[in-house]
Enzyme design. Structure first.
Site, PDB file in Angstrom:
ATOM      1  CG  ASP A   1      -1.795  -1.204   1.338  1.00 26.19           C
ATOM      2  OD1 ASP A   1      -2.222  -1.691   0.278  1.00 26.19           O
ATOM      3  OD2 ASP A   1      -2.074  -1.656   2.470  1.00 26.19           O
ATOM      4  CB  VAL A   2       2.556   3.157  -2.298  1.00 30.14           C
ATOM      5  CG1 VAL A   2       3.442   1.938  -2.152  1.00 30.14           C
ATOM      6  CG2 VAL A   2       1.804   3.117  -3.615  1.00 30.14           C
TER       7      VAL A   2
END
Length: 254
Positions: free
Chosen positions: A130-131
């Protein structure tokens, strides 16, 4: 070269199926098992199911739910949420899931990936990253549903995963999550440059052309979406959908 897959991604929160925007404000959209039954009828390529409560509440995977999902699914199932040990991984695969998704556990101890790979086969190991965009025009990794920033450089982490040779990476854009404004193609460019592993992209798809453009440009193994397959129209009425055979053929054609 493997054929690209169009993959619905379902989020489970408090036992129900939900959809978020920017990883926040989960909206209830139905029962997970009922959703799986509908996706069965629509003959989807694969299904990703993520329990977004497990890691935050520091509990193990919900094996009873996994069993129910695996029994119902007629398509390959990738399950994530609370997976933090070899024992978890073996049990999930034995229950009938084809893949297991790992996020926080790999950040805390990347060696867990090789251990799980030896136990269930590296082809079944999927790492979800997750970025979120940062002020330096780059990307930072977050865990615990986007609430905790990780002090590991995104590109460095990608290189480590590439060296290990995990079965697949799922890149999930927190910024694009639930917006239905299109995938973050610059993010995909960065990942494609860094790794040569199978890649699935999640976050932002709002129409079938978004999926078509992603696949045509990057030839990735998986184009995943949540809102696109559970909402209909500008008022986001809940309606589970998936491309018809002719629509799918057009999406996947060059």
């Amino acid at each position: 070269m493997l054929r690209s897959r169009i993959i619905p991604c379902l989020l489970i929160h408090k036992g129900g199926l939900v959809k978020t925007v920017g990883f926040k404000d989960p909206k209830y959209v139905g029962d997970p098992i009922n959703a799986v039954k509908i996706f069965n009828e629509k003959e989807v390529d694969e299904l990703i199911v993520l329990d977004i409560d497990a890691t935050v509440k520091e509990r193990e995977p919900d094996f009873e739910t996994i069993k129910k999902l695996a029994v119902e699914c007629r398509m390959p199932l990738c399950y994530g949420g609370g997976v933090s040990s070899v024992e978890h991984a073996k049990k999930i695969i034995n229950l009938g899931a084809e893949k297991l998704a790992i996020n926080s556990a790999a950040i805390k101890d990347i060696s867990i990936l090789e251990k799980i790979g030896k136990a269930v086969g590296m082809q079944s190991v999927v790492v979800v990253i997750d970025v979120r965009k940062n002020k330096k025009d780059g990307y930072d990794i977050y865990i615990r549903n986007g609430t905790q920033k990780v002090e590991i450089l995104f590109e460095d982490y990608l290189q480590k995963l590439n060296q290990i040779g995990v079965g697949e990476i799922v890149i999930n854009s927190i910024d694009a999550d639930g917006t239905m404004t299109g995938y973050d193609m610059r993010l995909v460019d960065i990942v494609r440059e860094a790794v040569d592993m199978p890649l699935t992209v999640l976050g932002g798809a709002g129409k079938y052309d978004d999926i078509k453009g992603l696949i045509q440009k990057h030839h990735i193994i998986g184009a995943a979406a949540g809102s696109l397959f559970v909402f209909k129209g500008k008022f986001r009425a809940v309606l589970i959908s998936y491309p018809l055979k002719d629509e799918k053929k057009n999406i996947l054609s060059n």
